[in-house]
Enzyme design. Structure first.
Site, PDB file in Angstrom:
ATOM      1  N   ARG A  28      39.859  41.328  52.391  1.00 42.14           N
ATOM      2  CA  ARG A  28      38.945  41.665  51.288  1.00 42.14           C
ATOM      3  C   ARG A  28      37.875  42.683  51.710  1.00 42.14           C
ATOM      4  O   ARG A  28      36.722  42.568  51.315  1.00 42.14           O
ATOM      5  CB  ARG A  28      38.245  40.417  50.737  1.00 42.14           C
ATOM      6  CG  ARG A  28      39.174  39.438  50.072  1.00 42.14           C
ATOM      7  CD  ARG A  28      39.374  39.760  48.601  1.00 42.14           C
ATOM      8  NE  ARG A  28      40.329  38.842  48.005  1.00 42.14           N
ATOM      9  CZ  ARG A  28      39.993  37.843  47.204  1.00 42.14           C
ATOM     10  NH1 ARG A  28      38.746  37.655  46.870  1.00 42.14           N
ATOM     11  NH2 ARG A  28      40.911  37.059  46.706  1.00 42.14           N
ATOM     12  N   ARG A  32      33.695  43.267  45.888  1.00 44.33           N
ATOM     13  CA  ARG A  32      32.412  43.250  45.180  1.00 44.33           C
ATOM     14  C   ARG A  32      31.166  43.326  46.050  1.00 44.33           C
ATOM     15  O   ARG A  32      30.084  43.533  45.528  1.00 44.33           O
ATOM     16  CB  ARG A  32      32.353  42.031  44.264  1.00 44.33           C
ATOM     17  CG  ARG A  32      33.194  42.272  43.007  1.00 44.33           C
ATOM     18  CD  ARG A  32      33.035  41.164  42.006  1.00 44.33           C
ATOM     19  NE  ARG A  32      33.816  40.016  42.466  1.00 44.33           N
ATOM     20  CZ  ARG A  32      34.123  38.975  41.695  1.00 44.33           C
ATOM     21  NH1 ARG A  32      33.692  38.924  40.448  1.00 44.33           N
ATOM     22  NH2 ARG A  32      34.830  37.981  42.179  1.00 44.33           N
ATOM     23  N   ARG A  41      34.596  49.051  39.246  1.00 43.93           N
ATOM     24  CA  ARG A  41      35.024  47.834  38.536  1.00 43.93           C
ATOM     25  C   ARG A  41      34.467  47.815  37.103  1.00 43.93           C
ATOM     26  O   ARG A  41      35.124  47.320  36.193  1.00 43.93           O
ATOM     27  CB  ARG A  41      34.559  46.633  39.359  1.00 43.93           C
ATOM     28  CG  ARG A  41      34.920  45.271  38.834  1.00 43.93           C
ATOM     29  CD  ARG A  41      36.389  44.987  38.955  1.00 43.93           C
ATOM     30  NE  ARG A  41      36.679  43.677  38.373  1.00 43.93           N
ATOM     31  CZ  ARG A  41      36.756  43.445  37.068  1.00 43.93           C
ATOM     32  NH1 ARG A  41      36.583  44.438  36.200  1.00 43.93           N
ATOM     33  NH2 ARG A  41      36.997  42.235  36.621  1.00 43.93           N
ATOM     34  N   ASP A  78      46.527  42.550  44.198  1.00 44.22           N
ATOM     35  CA  ASP A  78      46.285  41.115  44.266  1.00 44.22           C
ATOM     36  C   ASP A  78      47.623  40.407  44.429  1.00 44.22           C
ATOM     37  O   ASP A  78      48.658  40.919  43.987  1.00 44.22           O
ATOM     38  CB  ASP A  78      45.579  40.605  43.014  1.00 44.22           C
ATOM     39  CG  ASP A  78      45.009  39.208  43.246  1.00 44.22           C
ATOM     40  OD1 ASP A  78      43.894  39.112  43.792  1.00 44.22           O
ATOM     41  OD2 ASP A  78      45.693  38.218  42.926  1.00 44.22           O
ATOM     42  N   TYR A 154      49.812  28.708  42.272  1.00 48.20           N
ATOM     43  CA  TYR A 154      49.064  29.281  41.136  1.00 48.20           C
ATOM     44  C   TYR A 154      49.879  29.233  39.849  1.00 48.20           C
ATOM     45  O   TYR A 154      49.353  28.947  38.773  1.00 48.20           O
ATOM     46  CB  TYR A 154      48.657  30.730  41.420  1.00 48.20           C
ATOM     47  CG  TYR A 154      47.464  30.860  42.348  1.00 48.20           C
ATOM     48  CD1 TYR A 154      46.166  30.675  41.877  1.00 48.20           C
ATOM     49  CD2 TYR A 154      47.634  31.153  43.687  1.00 48.20           C
ATOM     50  CE1 TYR A 154      45.069  30.787  42.734  1.00 48.20           C
ATOM     51  CE2 TYR A 154      46.544  31.264  44.548  1.00 48.20           C
ATOM     52  CZ  TYR A 154      45.274  31.078  44.072  1.00 48.20           C
ATOM     53  OH  TYR A 154      44.193  31.168  44.906  1.00 48.20           O
TER      54      TYR A 154
HETATM   55  O1  1CP Z   1      40.626  44.373  50.388  1.00 48.67           O
HETATM   56  C1  1CP Z   1      41.587  43.596  50.303  1.00 48.67           C
HETATM   57  O2  1CP Z   1      41.754  42.603  51.026  1.00 48.67           O
HETATM   58  C2  1CP Z   1      42.695  43.948  49.326  1.00 48.67           C
HETATM   59  C3  1CP Z   1      42.653  43.362  48.062  1.00 48.67           C
HETATM   60  C4  1CP Z   1      42.985  41.886  47.791  1.00 48.67           C
HETATM   61  C5  1CP Z   1      43.858  40.992  48.426  1.00 48.67           C
HETATM   62  C6  1CP Z   1      44.644  41.189  49.702  1.00 48.67           C
HETATM   63  C7  1CP Z   1      42.466  41.234  46.655  1.00 48.67           C
HETATM   64  C8  1CP Z   1      41.512  41.827  45.715  1.00 48.67           C
HETATM   65  N1  1CP Z   1      43.040  39.988  46.574  1.00 48.67           N
HETATM   66  C9  1CP Z   1      43.884  39.806  47.647  1.00 48.67           C
HETATM   67  C10 1CP Z   1      44.735  38.637  47.938  1.00 48.67           C
HETATM   68  C11 1CP Z   1      44.508  37.367  47.193  1.00 48.67           C
HETATM   69  N2  1CP Z   1      44.256  37.168  45.866  1.00 48.67           N
HETATM   70  C12 1CP Z   1      44.639  36.091  47.791  1.00 48.67           C
HETATM   71  C13 1CP Z   1      45.037  35.870  49.222  1.00 48.67           C
HETATM   72  C14 1CP Z   1      43.879  35.957  50.146  1.00 48.67           C
HETATM   73  C15 1CP Z   1      42.878  34.867  50.032  1.00 48.67           C
HETATM   74  O3  1CP Z   1      43.231  33.723  50.359  1.00 48.67           O
HETATM   75  O4  1CP Z   1      41.769  35.177  49.591  1.00 48.67           O
HETATM   76  C16 1CP Z   1      44.406  35.125  46.789  1.00 48.67           C
HETATM   77  C17 1CP Z   1      44.437  33.601  46.956  1.00 48.67           C
HETATM   78  C18 1CP Z   1      44.166  35.817  45.581  1.00 48.67           C
HETATM   79  C19 1CP Z   1      43.925  35.210  44.254  1.00 48.67           C
HETATM   80  C20 1CP Z   1      42.618  35.650  43.704  1.00 48.67           C
HETATM   81  N3  1CP Z   1      42.391  36.913  43.238  1.00 48.67           N
HETATM   82  C21 1CP Z   1      41.419  34.913  43.586  1.00 48.67           C
HETATM   83  C22 1CP Z   1      41.203  33.465  44.061  1.00 48.67           C
HETATM   84  C23 1CP Z   1      41.310  32.538  42.921  1.00 48.67           C
HETATM   85  C24 1CP Z   1      41.100  31.095  43.292  1.00 48.67           C
HETATM   86  O5  1CP Z   1      39.993  30.603  43.064  1.00 48.67           O
HETATM   87  O6  1CP Z   1      42.035  30.460  43.787  1.00 48.67           O
HETATM   88  C25 1CP Z   1      40.464  35.758  43.003  1.00 48.67           C
HETATM   89  C26 1CP Z   1      39.059  35.417  42.599  1.00 48.67           C
HETATM   90  C27 1CP Z   1      41.095  37.029  42.826  1.00 48.67           C
HETATM   91  C28 1CP Z   1      40.498  38.274  42.272  1.00 48.67           C
HETATM   92  C29 1CP Z   1      40.299  39.383  43.232  1.00 48.67           C
HETATM   93  N4  1CP Z   1      41.287  39.894  44.062  1.00 48.67           N
HETATM   94  C30 1CP Z   1      40.778  40.959  44.784  1.00 48.67           C
HETATM   95  C31 1CP Z   1      39.405  41.133  44.384  1.00 48.67           C
HETATM   96  C32 1CP Z   1      38.498  42.212  44.893  1.00 48.67           C
HETATM   97  C33 1CP Z   1      39.115  40.141  43.420  1.00 48.67           C
HETATM   98  C34 1CP Z   1      37.808  39.951  42.675  1.00 48.67           C
HETATM   99  C35 1CP Z   1      37.963  40.382  41.242  1.00 48.67           C
HETATM  100  C36 1CP Z   1      36.975  41.391  40.742  1.00 48.67           C
HETATM  101  O7  1CP Z   1      36.534  42.319  41.409  1.00 48.67           O
HETATM  102  O8  1CP Z   1      36.672  41.278  39.544  1.00 48.67           O
END
Ligand code: 1CP
Length: 348
Positions: A28, A32, A41, A78, A154
């Site tokens: 990540r 944000r 965004r 994602d 999920y």
């Molecule tokens: O910079 C990076 O790492 C690349 C972008 C990236 C990656 C590799 C994002 C952007 N998401 C992911 C993988 C991801 N997404 C995982 C695996 C890694 C981890 O365990 O964190 C998972 C579980 C998700 C699912 C996800 N996407 C969640 C979690 C939900 C939950 O509560 O279980 C969330 C909140 C997101 C949204 C998301 N994905 C990425 C960003 C920057 C965001 C935030 C959304 C936004 O900016 O509005």
């Protein structure tokens, strides 16, 4: 001029070759905590639109690289684009996690398919090929996917969860249905990652973010087995592309997982003491991790002391610096700078 992938610090380390210092990147690293990410965004109606807009996805992937010069960029996307492309309705609601149309019956599963999968994901492949052109020569490009169990969790639950109890219950009460879902996701992930490599990804990471909620027999069946199939298949198609497996929360099962999946590196989460990981995992297996993301939020000398300890313990074996999980939103970009400066220039 492109530097051959084999000369990049991350790839050399994953292949067990010598490097001047350990490579670093952060899960990540785009997101944000960066004001320039928040600005982009705001321009899009929802998060998935950002993932499917190559111009914007390229830009946000490059933002942390410009600031901090990590050794690798990770595709901005994602893990949930895979179910989305299979026909599961996925939405990201403002300020909350993802919401999915839950798949819990044969009828619902029958509606999902791989036809149209690559068409849907074309913008992701386009993002990768542009990144490969635009990245600094020495920066490796990481593609990724969620692992089958984490995606199934999920898809069945319909949202994030602390323990994915609904998904775990279905896995036990209707094994044939759950197996079909896992098989479909496994096929989808293999073809998705294959196309990512064709588009320019040089390293692949498999995020098994919810491996830790499964007991041993279920871990074997729903995490290890499908990941073995994915890595075996990809290695046949792309023998030179290293894979990093991140079985978050696998804890005491790490040696078993690592031995079975045979990835080039294993990602360590925050809960496993690095000295213990060094002790229980094979010496030639590359480790990735595992600074606590909260340590980065707190920052300052305490964070640098944690880093010094990681360096000390991993000395003499292949190691990629990373966090134990993603960068938190409240992280100060200045602390990431402090960390990156130390990683680039501090004593190895
Ligand atoms: O910079 C990076 O790492 C690349 C972008 C990236 C990656 C590799 C994002 C952007 N998401 C992911 C993988 C991801 N997404 C995982 C695996 C890694 C981890 O365990 O964190 C998972 C579980 C998700 C699912 C996800 N996407 C969640 C979690 C939900 C939950 O509560 O279980 C969330 C909140 C997101 C949204 C998301 N994905 C990425 C960003 C920057 C965001 C935030 C959304 C936004 O900016 O509005």
């Amino acid at each position: 001029m492109q530097v051959p992938p084999g000369q990049k610090r991350l790839i050399r380390t994953l292949n067990g070759q010598e490097v001047d210092r350990p490579p670093f990147w952060l899960m990540r690293q785009a997101g944000r905590y960066l004001p320039e990410y928040r600005a982009i965004r705001k321009e899009v109606p929802d998060f998935l639109t950002l993932c499917y807009s190559p111009d914007l996805a390229v830009e946000v992937t490059l933002q942390p690289i410009r600031r901090y010069g990590m050794d690798a960029a990770i595709l901005f996307s994602d893990i949930l684009v895979v179910p989305d492309a299979l026909g599961v309705k996925v939405a990201f609601q403002q300020g909350e996690g993802p919401v999915l149309e839950p798949i819990r019956t044969v009828e619902a599963l029958d509606r999902l398919s791989l036809s149209g999968f690559h068409d849907h994901l074309t913008p992701v492949y386009r993002t990768l090929s542009r990144l490969r052109q635009d990245l600094p020569q020495e920066t490796a490009l990481i593609g990724f996917a969620g692992a089958p169990w984490t995606l199934a969790a999920y898809v069945v639950e319909g949202s994030g969860s602390k323990d994915f109890a609904v998904a775990r219950t279905l896995a036990r009460t209707d094994e044939p249905l759950f197996q079909r879902l896992i098989d479909l996701l496994t096929d989808a992930i293999i073809t998705f990652l294959d196309r990512q490599v064709q588009a320019g990804a040089e390293v692949l990471q498999l995020f098994d973010s919810w491996a830790g909620v499964l007991p041993e027999d279920q871990l074997e069946r729903w995490c290890i087995r499908p990941v073995v199939r994915i890595i075996t298949e990809l290695r046949q198609r792309h023998p030179d592309v290293p894979v990093i497996h991140f079985p978050r929360g696998a804890g005491l099962s790490l040696p078993k997982v690592a031995a079975a999946v045979n990835a080039q590196a294993i990602g360590l989460d925050t809960s496993i003491p690095i000295a213990e990981a060094v002790r229980i995992l094979p010496k030639d297996l590359c480790l990735q991790g595992n600074l606590d993301p909260v340590s980065l939020v707190a920052g300052g000398p305490a964070m640098l002391a944690q880093l010094a300890q990681l360096r000390e313990v991993t000395r003499g074996r292949p190691w990629v610096f990373n966090l134990g999980h993603g960068v938190l939103q409240q992280t100060d970009p200045g602390e990431v700078q402090r960390l990156a400066d130390e990683l680039r220039t501090g004593s190895p």
